[in-house]
Design a protein around this motif. Sequence first.
Motif, PDB file in Angstrom:
ATOM      1  N   UNK A   1       2.873 -23.556  51.365  1.00  0.00           N
ATOM      2  CA  UNK A   1       1.516 -23.001  51.531  1.00  0.00           C
ATOM      3  C   UNK A   1       2.259 -21.524  52.603  1.00  0.00           C
ATOM      4  N   UNK A   2       1.451 -21.064  53.194  1.00  0.00           N
ATOM      5  CA  UNK A   2       1.578 -19.340  54.089  1.00  0.00           C
ATOM      6  C   UNK A   2       2.203 -20.297  55.234  1.00  0.00           C
TER       7      UNK A   2
ATOM      8  N   UNK B   1      -9.914 -16.351  43.452  1.00  0.00           N
ATOM      9  CA  UNK B   1     -10.762 -17.087  44.740  1.00  0.00           C
ATOM     10  C   UNK B   1     -10.168 -16.328  45.906  1.00  0.00           C
ATOM     11  N   UNK B   2      -9.044 -15.470  45.582  1.00  0.00           N
ATOM     12  CA  UNK B   2      -8.212 -15.232  47.145  1.00  0.00           C
ATOM     13  C   UNK B   2      -9.361 -13.703  47.223  1.00  0.00           C
TER      14      UNK B   2
ATOM     15  N   UNK C   1      -7.744 -18.954  50.754  1.00  0.00           N
ATOM     16  CA  UNK C   1      -6.479 -19.149  51.141  1.00  0.00           C
ATOM     17  C   UNK C   1      -6.505 -20.731  51.330  1.00  0.00           C
ATOM     18  N   UNK C   2      -6.727 -20.735  52.472  1.00  0.00           N
ATOM     19  CA  UNK C   2      -7.153 -22.297  52.787  1.00  0.00           C
ATOM     20  C   UNK C   2      -7.347 -23.237  52.338  1.00  0.00           C
TER      21      UNK C   2
ATOM     22  N   UNK D   1      -0.839 -17.299  49.156  1.00  0.00           N
ATOM     23  CA  UNK D   1       0.042 -18.897  48.902  1.00  0.00           C
ATOM     24  C   UNK D   1      -0.875 -20.090  48.682  1.00  0.00           C
ATOM     25  N   UNK D   2      -1.882 -19.942  49.093  1.00  0.00           N
ATOM     26  CA  UNK D   2      -2.827 -20.883  48.967  1.00  0.00           C
ATOM     27  C   UNK D   2      -3.397 -20.977  47.690  1.00  0.00           C
TER      28      UNK D   2
END
Length: 333
Positions: free
Chosen positions: A288-289, A62-63, A76-77, A298-299
């Motif tokens: 996370x990030x 998904x990123x 990512x969020x 990271x997300x």
Amino acid sequence: MVKKIILGIVILLVVVIGGFVFYVQLNWNKIYEIPYPDLQVSTDSTVIERGKYLVHGPAHCSNCHVGSVAEMIAADAGENIPLKGGVPFNMGALGTMYPRNLTSDSETGIARYSDKEMFRMMRHVVKPDGTGTLIVLMPFWNMANEDLVAVVSYLRTMAPFNNEVPDNDWTFVGKAVRVLASSFQPISNPSPAPVSPPMEATIARGEYVSRYLANCVGCHTNRDPMTFEAIGPEYAGGMEFEPWPEFALAVGGDPETWMRTPNITPHPNSALSKFKTVEEWKARFRQGRLINISQMHWGPFSRMTDKDLEALYLYLTSLEPSDYDAGELMFKK
């Protein structure tokens, strides 16, 4: 006599160079006759939910399979961004790659492809048209059959999004690397298990996650920037990521800063050594990030289950410590 020798050398060089150029142009997009895996998609809701976890979690599809840097940041969020593909990945001297549209659109997405073509892509790194792609970006050849089925089954449920993604734009150097480097050749003899290790805090599960889902070993190993072949010990870091100005500026980072992956073996000087307990390890992932220009996903990783994070920690701490010095993690050239 000397002139004849020089002329002969020049002619030989022209012939050799010309022959190499012809060979590359003839073979850079070679079609591979790789058999299709004998797998079937499922409509079972449990299987589909497992695929959703993998796609938006450890496998972090998904990123990458989004349409822009802005969508990548949103994904990512944790935003539910259509996996329509198309964001350009600058590969330096090799050219530019564009992740594919993974939605179920019948004109531009994966509805154009059969299940067996999808399974072959993930298992053998061979695209539906029979050409190969970069192995290190798709390290799923030994993903267990049940997980492979879960991923494709979930992707089949995604709403269609019409988005024509450009073909990858390879330079001549990129085409030559595709011909010569094993990192662009299909996986001929994968050895996947029918089922994955149970999602429990075990070393076996951790190794599986790190190698065939999250691809920790892909990035946390120093690699040749042209061929992506490993040139350093596994998990000891050192892989360099050149600046991505558009991404850096979008997140408020320095567009000239390079990143280098850290050593995550259990050496006293490694990044892993900072986490004395598995609880500290999990807490870091849940944050996370923190470094805005970090190339790490990271997300999705922050949304992994506790058991998968615990398993990953157990596996990494079980590795042979490496004193490999990856160098400065953030630097400028």
